[in-house]
Write a protein that holds these residues in place. Sequence first.
Motif: not given
Length: 477
Positions: A391-415
């Motif tokens: 359950r803890h892993t779900h919460a973290c990968i959910y946030l990571e997927a949303v944040i990185l997905g939004c950043a990639a959509r806006d053309g930001l360097d994910l690193d």
Amino acid sequence: MASIHWPSQKALQDRHGISETVPFIFLADGNYAAPLNYFLQERSYQREVVDVKGAKIIEIVSPKTERSEGYAAFNFVNFIETIMNVPEAQCDGLWSVKSWHHHLWKELMRSGHWTRAFFATGRPEPISLKQTILPRVRVMRNAWRWMHAEGLIPEYFERIDQLLLSNKVQALKKYFDRISLEIFGPEKKKSNYRKRRNPRRIRILSRDEIRALIGATGFGPTQLIILLILFVGLRREEVAQNNLCPGHIFQRSARHLDLDDPSFPPEPYRLSHSDHDDMIGVMPSIDIAFLPDDEARERCTYRIIGKGLKIRRVHIPFKLMRLIWHYYLRERKATLRRNAVNRSDEPASFFLNRFGGALSENAITRQVNRARIKAQKLLGATIAVDVHTLRHTHACIYLEAVILGCAARDGLDLDKLTLPQIENYGKGAILILKENLGHAEMTTTERYLAQLASGKLALQYQKLFDEFIDPLLAELG
């Protein structure tokens, strides 16, 4: 030593007329601890509590709470019966307990002299003050106030000098240390006792660990439950109680029937996937799961009964729901045929054990542990995982997927994401994640964002720090 009993022991239940879920206690001399048991009964079902805003509300009591309060009472009774042998304790029995005896109990738990670990190893190992000790002491203080107000025990409140109280605590510690020395000897041999891990320190599973965990189990209920917790974030008890099949006949439990809102039929009834209150916990139907992808993604949701009997809506990945229906049509039916389970006796749950019965909460824990052992052999490394880790892993990968997905959509360097960028993208995700997980407070969910941010930024900052100190280290080299 006192003993704790449960209503399934019919002779005792008939004799004392207790309710279906509340434990009851017998003293070491075999007598029924009537005043204390009356208190536990009075606390069951519902109680008036004060919320964070100071308003009085009626709280429905879950069987899990009744169980924990029963064990707190059982623990205190055994403590009192143990210290009756110590002159400094000045206690002739449970009903002669004074208010300061609760303080003695608290201090012995704080020092680790009254814990499971101490009696298993001989070493004092303190337990959590906030999570364990204070809730136990609060329940027992409420018990003695209630019993005195009801006239079941004499006056128990007694003032005592703090120095005298401190001396009593020290005397009890010496008493338990002496017993420990007699049993374990001066070296205090090690035991296999394993302390409970702090949930705040649970790590996130890596992709390789997740693959190993899933690959270690054949297609069936264990694999699907692991995926359900990883991809939906359900708790163990939520999985066990909210995997009902549409089209089956189901009888609600007694604690569900006690609810006024929602109101369930008292008799068995046919389940269907809908938003009607009596259909809570029923997973999406096969027709919905196999709709075109975009429509299935939108409609693969259902309402569940969560912690504290609170209702919330969760989303299931439609491809996972299709796998669950594949299991239902093949492996589940094969299990029922193998155990000769008639249609009329068939459980209404999707997930069955090997005997054709519904999987219990404890069975889910055992299955996850077996999967962990097999996965460790596949990886050749230790995997620290239990149901809550998933359950803890779900919460973290959910946030990571949303944040990185939004950043990639806006053309930001994910690193090279900054803290403000991570927090900005995470704000909306946190609101949804809080509802998905069923957290009562936003601060509970925000911990996941803080953990993710620190992990993403740590490598960036370490690189900058290394670049700063490299010239100095080169000179010293």
